[in-house]
Enzyme design. Structure first.
Site, PDB file in Angstrom:
ATOM      1  N   ARG A 149      -2.544  21.930  15.739  1.00 15.49           N
ATOM      2  CA  ARG A 149      -2.828  23.146  14.868  1.00 15.49           C
ATOM      3  C   ARG A 149      -1.812  23.824  14.544  1.00 15.49           C
ATOM      4  NH1 ARG A 149      -4.993  27.891  14.997  1.00 15.49           N
ATOM      5  NH2 ARG A 149      -6.675  28.450  13.108  1.00 15.49           N
ATOM      6  N   LYS A 189       1.107  31.450  19.582  1.00 15.23           N
ATOM      7  CA  LYS A 189       0.252  32.223  20.609  1.00 15.23           C
ATOM      8  C   LYS A 189       0.908  33.112  21.355  1.00 15.23           C
ATOM      9  CE  LYS A 189      -3.981  29.954  19.511  1.00 15.23           C
ATOM     10  NZ  LYS A 189      -5.012  28.985  19.769  1.00 15.23           N
TER      11      LYS A 189
HETATM   12  C1  7PJ Z   1      -7.569  27.915  17.454  1.00 19.45           C
HETATM   13  C2  7PJ Z   1      -8.568  27.662  16.544  1.00 19.45           C
HETATM   14  C3  7PJ Z   1      -7.219  26.771  18.633  1.00 19.45           C
HETATM   15  C4  7PJ Z   1      -9.199  25.637  17.223  1.00 19.45           C
HETATM   16  C5  7PJ Z   1      -7.681  29.589  16.411  1.00 19.45           C
HETATM   17  C6  7PJ Z   1      -4.815  31.590  16.289  1.00 19.45           C
HETATM   18  C7  7PJ Z   1      -6.089  31.947  16.688  1.00 19.45           C
HETATM   19  N1  7PJ Z   1      -9.181  26.482  16.502  1.00 19.45           N
HETATM   20  N2  7PJ Z   1      -8.430  28.754  15.945  1.00 19.45           N
HETATM   21  N3  7PJ Z   1      -8.210  25.712  18.321  1.00 19.45           N
HETATM   22  N4  7PJ Z   1      -7.125  29.088  17.399  1.00 19.45           N
HETATM   23  N5  7PJ Z   1      -9.711  24.441  17.328  1.00 19.45           N
HETATM   24  O1  7PJ Z   1      -4.822  30.718  15.399  1.00 19.45           O
HETATM   25  O2  7PJ Z   1      -3.891  31.610  17.231  1.00 19.45           O
HETATM   26  O3  7PJ Z   1      -6.428  27.054  19.294  1.00 19.45           O
HETATM   27  S1  7PJ Z   1      -7.488  31.270  15.449  1.00 19.45           S
END
Ligand code: 7PJ
Length: 275
Positions: free
Chosen positions: A254, A220
């Protein structure tokens, strides 16, 4: 701690790795690279080999400034990948905020809905209530197109925590058992660097909500802001952020870089188990 997750029951005694499978042409960190079902499935299988405990499949980019896509197009991207991975052996999460997409992917065998909008869209609570899927309730200020323009908080930790507590309550009211819920402060979703740092510093306070915590910091922009590294160079800062999250109690991480995160977590777990 256990999580009911579709066909699975996940043991959260040590942190799990959620591998990111983007099937969007415009995702910020790997957009376009896995832009066909075959490539996305092959990538997903590789993530499982590297140690992913679950996969998160996304068909609509939620990066800052992203435009939304229609239901049909989102489903055209996701469903072939979801179906192609149906026997892969790990739970499949779908990253969507649309109730119509939720219903369709649950029908097609998804085990988890990851909603950056925390089931606030009209009909979203009902779309998941009558099923066995797990749900990730994420905090976002504003909407993806404009959320990074001028994020503002009086007290970011308290505000995010109050919001997540309310969404847990709304979910339970709608008949979604607590054992199916996961919460996430939503790093980068309507947050300036100082907000993201305050959330990571205070991540452990979310544990008092009594629901497992998911953290997504992988690649990020806050990591770019701190290091000056471009998005493709952020593996080491991402792994560091994942380890910090784990130390503050996150149960699902994640990430894009599964192999490296797995290696780092082996050290984390060894230290956790030492007496
Ligand atoms: C996140 C997400 C996060 C959850 C994205 C990226 C942008 N879902 N979807 N948490 N970020 N739960 O992957 O940087 O931080 S999309």
């Amino acid at each position: 701690m256990k999580l009911l997750c579709g066909k699975f029951e996940l043991d959260l005694s040590s942190p799990l790795i959620m591998g990111i499978v983007n099937v969007t042409p415009d995702s910020f960190s790997d957009g376009g690279h896995f832009n066909s079902p075959e490539l996305a499935i092959a990538h997903a299988m590789q993530l499982i080999e590297q140690g992913a405990n679950l996969l998160d499949i996304g068909g609509e980019s939620t990066r800052p400034g992203a435009q939304s896509v229609g239901v049909e197009e989102e489903l055209e991207r996701i469903l072939p990948v979801l179906v192609g991975l149906s026997h892969c052996g790990v739970p499949l999460s779908v990253d969507t905020l649309k109730p119509e997409v939720m219903r369709a992917v649950i029908h097609a065998g998804a085990d988890m809905i990851n909603d950056v909008n925390a089931l606030q869209s009209p009909g979203a609570l009902q779309a998941v209530a009558d099923s066995r899927v797990a749900v990730c309730l994420m905090h976002m200020q504003g909407e993806p197109r404009t959320m990074q323009h001028n994020p503002r908080y009086h007290a970011v930790l308290a505000e995010v925590k109050t919001f997540l507590a309310a969404r847990i309550e709304a979910s339970e009211q709608a008949g979604i058992a607590r054992e199916r819920l996961v919460i996430d402060p939503g790093f980068g979703f309507g947050k300036a660097l100082e907000h993201n740092l305050a959330l990571l510093h205070g991540l452990d306070t979310f544990q008092t909500l009594g629901v497992p915590l998911l953290a997504g910091l992988s690649r990020k922009s806050m990591l770019g802001a701190l290091t000056g590294l471009s998005v493709t160079e952020r593996m080491v800062p991402s792994v560091a952020a994942a380890v910090i999250s784990a130390m503050k109690g996150a149960k699902i991480l994640r990430v894009h870089d599964v192999k490296e995160t797995r290696q780092a977590l082996q050290i984390f777990s060894a230290v956790e188990e030492a007496r």
